[in-house]
Design an enzyme around this catalytic site. Sequence first.
Site, short mmCIF file in Angstrom:
data_model
loop_
_atom_site.label_atom_id
_atom_site.label_comp_id
_atom_site.label_asym_id
_atom_site.label_seq_id
_atom_site.Cartn_x
_atom_site.Cartn_y
_atom_site.Cartn_z
N ASP A 73 12.16 -29.21 -18.83
CA ASP A 73 13.41 -28.61 -19.29
C ASP A 73 13.65 -27.26 -18.60
O ASP A 73 12.73 -26.64 -18.05
CB ASP A 73 13.28 -28.40 -20.82
CG ASP A 73 14.63 -28.41 -21.53
OD1 ASP A 73 15.66 -28.29 -20.87
OD2 ASP A 73 14.62 -28.53 -22.78
N ASP A 104 22.80 -33.12 -24.36
CA ASP A 104 22.28 -32.99 -25.73
C ASP A 104 23.21 -33.63 -26.74
O ASP A 104 22.87 -33.74 -27.92
CB ASP A 104 22.13 -31.50 -26.09
CG ASP A 104 20.83 -30.93 -25.55
OD1 ASP A 104 19.98 -31.71 -25.09
OD2 ASP A 104 20.67 -29.70 -25.59
C1 DGJ Z 1 17.21 -28.58 -24.54
C2 DGJ Z 1 17.12 -30.06 -24.37
O1 DGJ Z 1 18.28 -30.55 -23.81
C3 DGJ Z 1 16.82 -30.70 -25.72
O2 DGJ Z 1 16.78 -32.08 -25.60
C4 DGJ Z 1 15.51 -30.16 -26.23
O3 DGJ Z 1 14.46 -30.58 -25.39
C5 DGJ Z 1 15.56 -28.65 -26.31
N1 DGJ Z 1 15.97 -28.08 -25.07
C6 DGJ Z 1 14.21 -28.10 -26.71
O4 DGJ Z 1 14.18 -26.75 -26.68
#
Ligand code: DGJ
Length: 701
Positions: free
Chosen positions: A450, A515
């Site tokens: 990430d 997300d």
């Molecule tokens: C952003 C990601 O897009 C989410 O799926 C998740 O992993 C969060 N970060 C965790 O902090």
Amino acid sequence: MSNAQDSLDGLVTLDAGGAMICLSAPSGQRARILYAGPNVLNASAAQFLKLSAREHAPGGPEQPIAASMLNTIGTGHPSPPGLIAHRDGHDWALDPRVAQLSQDKHSLTLTTRDAQCAVEMAHTIRLHPASGVAQCSTQITNQGDAPLTLYWCAALCLPIDPRLTQITSFAGKWAGEFQTQSHDLVRGSFLQENRSGRTGHANYPGLYLGTAETGENHGHACAVHLGWSGNFRLRVDQLADGNIILQAGELLLPGEIQLQPGATYTAPPLHLCWSNAGYGGVTRRLHRFVRDQLLRPGPAKPVHYNSWEAVYFDHSPEKLMALADHAAAVGAERFVLDDGWFGARRSDKAGLGDWFVSSEVYPGGLKPLADHIRSLGMQFGLWFEPEMVNPDSDLYRAHPDWVLCVPGVESIASRHQLPLDLTRADVCDHLFERITALVAELGIDYIKWDKNRDIQHPGGEDGRAVMHIQVTALYALIDRIRSACPDLVIESCSSGGARADYGILHRTDRVWTSDNNDARARHAIMRGAAHFLPLSVLGNHVGPQRCHITGRQFDMAFRAGTAVFGHMAMEMDLTQESEIDRAILSDAIALHKRHRALIHTGDYHRLETPVHIVAAGIVAADRQEALYQIAVCDQHPTTHPPRLKFAGLDLQQSYAVHCVWPSAHEKPLGSFAGSALMQYGLQLPLTYPDTCLIYHLKAAL
Ligand code: DGJ
């Protein structure tokens, strides 16, 4: 293939996969692209050279000024230059001439040089025969004895067919990525700049171009994509002389690239693709290229369970084991433990960077959970955000100098975190050691990598801008980890879909598209992303009934049917879902698995529908089988839904049509001619809004 008519000095024709690129590059002269587009039958560079000869225009220069590879300033060409460089205010009027040209069947390398300014440019163009996608890159070498400052270097100045005046660009935001916007090109400039220090949510480094007549399945279309995970600039200039020139390259910060004598800068690769079969034709070529050239071959993509929206930072081994039990029961094949397992990471305010399993939350370490997951037949995946640190972390306390910053400039934290300086070898060595140690210790199969913030002030140790090296260092770190752990699968995530370009995809296996698990919003996001990325790499998750981002509520059939098209996963508290909903989810996962090979390797077709319906199909290469997903996202404006026109089928073939989702509409509908299904269409059933229908078509004998 070298064309017989191109016997004149320096004329080159590359012709493969339905695409053609012709250059004029006579020794000692300027080089230019004469043609780049769909294959033109029996044409050659020699013919294009003659056909393109121009007369002197009244009021203009007395000698015609032809375009060149980068329309450098010294040539006097009216296009914005594709290369801006100087040596302390000198050597800026570059006029490179052909020094060397070599060509094989599908690629060429052209070296041009400005001897007076002591700058050399090497252009490589490779046409991939299976997809017809061209990959172009440029290298600039400082051959002088003083530093050369580079401000801009496009991969190419690409002449565009002047009929291609309709632009589709991809803009967005967090939880609303890949939104398409279409507009006319006007005389002047279309400009997109990304300064987010990652590929970004706001703009995507790719465009589609078409004529006023181009549609999904007909007409001339072109796509461009810059394979780069940092700052970029994309511009299309419609010039007064009637030419259209496209440029794409890295957006360089002031002083960022100072080439020392003998040093070389490599511009990010530009990918070009054309089709005479409309926007859909371009999409299918790009998907082929991504599958053949960027991705590692691998087995079927396991259906995931991801813990994020189920528990966020509230981890407990008992809860996660219970979730793993439920995930395996509904058909998950991989369990990904998201953020919150390490250091003092009980919220997003602390612990980031401390890549040690939290003994407070996991007194016995993570091994018991990983073993439990494996005992259920699932792979084990773990979340990392290697490039970042919370100021409230052991790592930052020990190494406050490891972050990017510009002395005297306020470093504004985003999501309570600061970016680490990957240009430092000690930082990358530390990350490499932590990640590979955990992979070995826990038997991690999968990493969700990430990156949750933009980088506004990428100053290195001496305060100079280092965004370029930050990106290349990231690539090197991932490459190093992949060669140390060859079986490790890596997902590229960046606050959802902010890092989903071909540069990162070349070294990862999946992207987290967004997300936003709101099933209604997801259709537009997936449709946008699929302009460049095949469904096999696009993560698509079934979220909770009430979407955590939009607050909207959808039934399980809609949520699960939506996620079938993509790399399917689920991300919700399964212990809170009803038994009935878990059964529906399990059916959808079984449906996905039944058709996974088709969904992940077939030809993708966007269907043309009214705006409240989003529909796409995946058709097998031999057109014997197809699967279509139709999302009704609002009330029909008419008493009856429209007929749906399928795409991509064999006109000569008959197909048995079966509605396979949702169960309320599940039934065989009979056999119909492919031509009737495509040109007349199938009457859609009456449904509530927020229904996702899936049809399976099988060629009837
Ligand atoms: C952003 C990601 O897009 C989410 O799926 C998740 O992993 C969060 N970060 C965790 O902090």
